[in-house]
Write a protein that holds these residues in place. Structure first.
Motif, PDB file in Angstrom:
ATOM      1  N   UNK A 125       8.424  -0.103  -3.003  1.00 17.94           N
ATOM      2  CA  UNK A 125       7.062  -0.607  -3.059  1.00 17.94           C
ATOM      3  C   UNK A 125       6.043   0.421  -2.628  1.00 17.94           C
ATOM      4  N   UNK A 126       4.807  -0.025  -2.520  1.00 16.22           N
ATOM      5  CA  UNK A 126       3.717   0.834  -2.085  1.00 16.22           C
ATOM      6  C   UNK A 126       2.876   0.096  -1.056  1.00 16.22           C
ATOM      7  N   UNK A 127       2.102   0.869  -0.290  1.00 13.26           N
ATOM      8  CA  UNK A 127       1.263   0.275   0.745  1.00 13.26           C
ATOM      9  C   UNK A 127       0.003   1.102   0.916  1.00 13.26           C
ATOM     10  N   UNK A 128      -1.131   0.424   1.016  1.00 15.40           N
ATOM     11  CA  UNK A 128      -2.391   1.083   1.318  1.00 15.40           C
ATOM     12  C   UNK A 128      -2.372   1.528   2.776  1.00 15.40           C
ATOM     13  N   UNK A 129      -2.786   2.770   3.039  1.00 11.68           N
ATOM     14  CA  UNK A 129      -2.694   3.303   4.399  1.00 11.68           C
ATOM     15  C   UNK A 129      -3.789   2.766   5.307  1.00 11.68           C
TER      16      UNK A 129
END
Length: 442
Positions: free
Chosen positions: A130-134
């Protein structure tokens, strides 16, 4: 404090569940060394696992309890944040817990391909990518790699890294010889590609100096060592130094990491290697064995000029080990050169394991340098001549060394002269056959 004498012990709770207390990740950041400990399988399988801060006097403090299994670490340069386990730590040492990760086992955090300034990728042991906004720290699943890659066996994803326009992740879900449902996978932002179905462990690269990406794994025959050089994969083989790192659960976590500036150390299958991060003239140089060892080393790094080595020593694993007692591990501090005093490099392996070989097809290069004594065993299902070639310069210039003739009894050996060495050795058969070839080094 003297080098090689400082140690920090970590422990998990004795009740209600006793599982594991491995040191999953280490990161020097914000005037401290940060460590994350893990249990055997998510929350509920062990208690007292958490995030630790270690100061320059090597005094440790547990700052939060998460009771999970995590081994990821990454510095996100644009936001000046450290991602480690289910936490993010800013440049002043202030940390935040990411509760959405509590139900996952995060094994790697990687730079984003299309929006690296604002997002990161994450990989879970169960195959969620997945991905995640920092900034908002809200994870978003993108792929289930178990379904995406058609994995038939229980997944056990480990390391991952981004370089040369792709993300590469490793899965060491290997439980029995002959299986081919673990793997090494790459993603270019559009599609996934399977590089191998055999178990793989770690992936690492620098963002400069050519950005050569390295990956480690193994199969029945030997250690697998990959290098991505200028967009093209090269595969080599290295010896195994132990039989005790074969199954998925036994491989925590065997890393590639820079400890001395611009010098890599690589730990795989009970052996430490020195690794040159640069490829010269398109070839891999400087793969040199340092020592063999028995220690389970989930991570290691440099801190205040010392070599910090994580451990995973005492694991009752829900009392499947009835004599372990309370889960415990040690963080050992010494010098990088202390590794030379560990076990003398020795091992075994080769390019073929009951393999179907085609005439004149060369094997993968197999490491030859750094060992005193060497011999080769060959077996085949028919009389056949096996040619031995060496690359003594490490440039891919192969020279004929000699031949091994396998007779009607199906076996032959060759003992190399004392002191003889080269960077790499490979084999070639003069006829189609099924063969096994194993080098033994001491």
């Amino acid at each position: 404090m003297t080098p090689a004498s400082a140690n920090i012990g970590f422990k998990a709770d004795t009740i209600p569940e006793r599982s594991e207390c491995g040191i999953g990740a280490l990161m020097p950041w914000a005037d401290s060394l940060w460590a994350i400990t893990y249990n055997s399988h998510m929350q509920g399988t062990g208690y007292g696992l958490g995030l630790y801060r270690i100061d320059e006097q090597l005094k440790s403090e547990r700052v939060h309890v998460h009771d999970g299994t995590h081994a990821n670490r990454l510095i996100h340069k644009e936001s000046n944040q450290c991602f480690i386990g289910p936490y993010v730590i800013d440049a002043k040492g202030n940390w935040k817990h990411i509760p959405e990760f509590d139900k996952h086992r995060i094994t790697s955090t990687m730079r984003h391909l299309t929006d690296p300034a604002n997002r990161v990728y994450f990989q879970t042991m169960e195959g969620v990518f997945g991905e995640m906004d920092v900034k908002d720290l809200k994870p978003r699943p993108l792929f289930d790699l178990v379904k995406q890659m058609g994995l038939a066996k229980r997944p056990h994803f480990k390391g991952g890294f981004t370089a040369q326009g792709r993300v590469v992740v490793a899965n060491n879900g290997f439980y029995e010889y002959g299986e081919d449902s673990a793997g090494l996978f790459e993603f270019d932002g559009k599609a996934w590609n399977r590089l191998s179905g055999k178990p793989h462990m770690d992936v690492a690269a620098r963002q400069d100096m050519g950005s050569v990406m390295f990956a480690t794994g193994w199969d029945e025959a030997s250690v697998l060592f990959w290098a991505l050089v200028q967009g093209k994969w090269q595969r080599f083989r290295l010896p195994k130094a132990s039989h005790s790192f074969e199954q998925a659960w036994q491989t925590e976590w065997m890393r590639i990491r820079e400890v001395e500036t611009e010098h890599y150390l690589m730990d795989i299958q009970g052996m430490f290697y020195e690794l040159q991060p640069i490829a010269f003239t398109g070839h891999i140089w400087g793969v040199k064995p340092i020592c063999q060892h028995l220690r389970i080393i989930p991570d290691y790094c440099a801190f205040r000029g010392l070599f910090a080595v994580g451990g995973n020593q005492t694991t009752p694993n829900r009392d499947n080990n009835a004599v372990a007692g309370q889960p415990q591990s040690g963080l050992w501090f010494g010098k990088t050169d202390d590794l030379w005093s560990w076990g003398k490099p020795a091992g075994w392996g080769g390019p073929w394991w009951n393999s179907q070989i085609k005439k004149d097809e060369t094997s993968d290069p197999y490491l030859m340098t750094g060992f005193d004594r060497k011999m080769l065993h060959v077996s085949a299902d028919k009389p056949v001549v096996i040619e031995i070639e060496i690359d003594f310069m490490g440039t891919g210039a192969w020279m004929p060394y000699g031949r091994v003739s396998v007779g009607a009894d199906g076996y032959q050996k060759h003992i190399f002269p004392d002191g003889f060495s080269a960077h790499w050795v490979r084999l070639k058969s003069q006829a189609d056959c099924r063969a096994t070839a194993a080098f033994f080094y001491s």
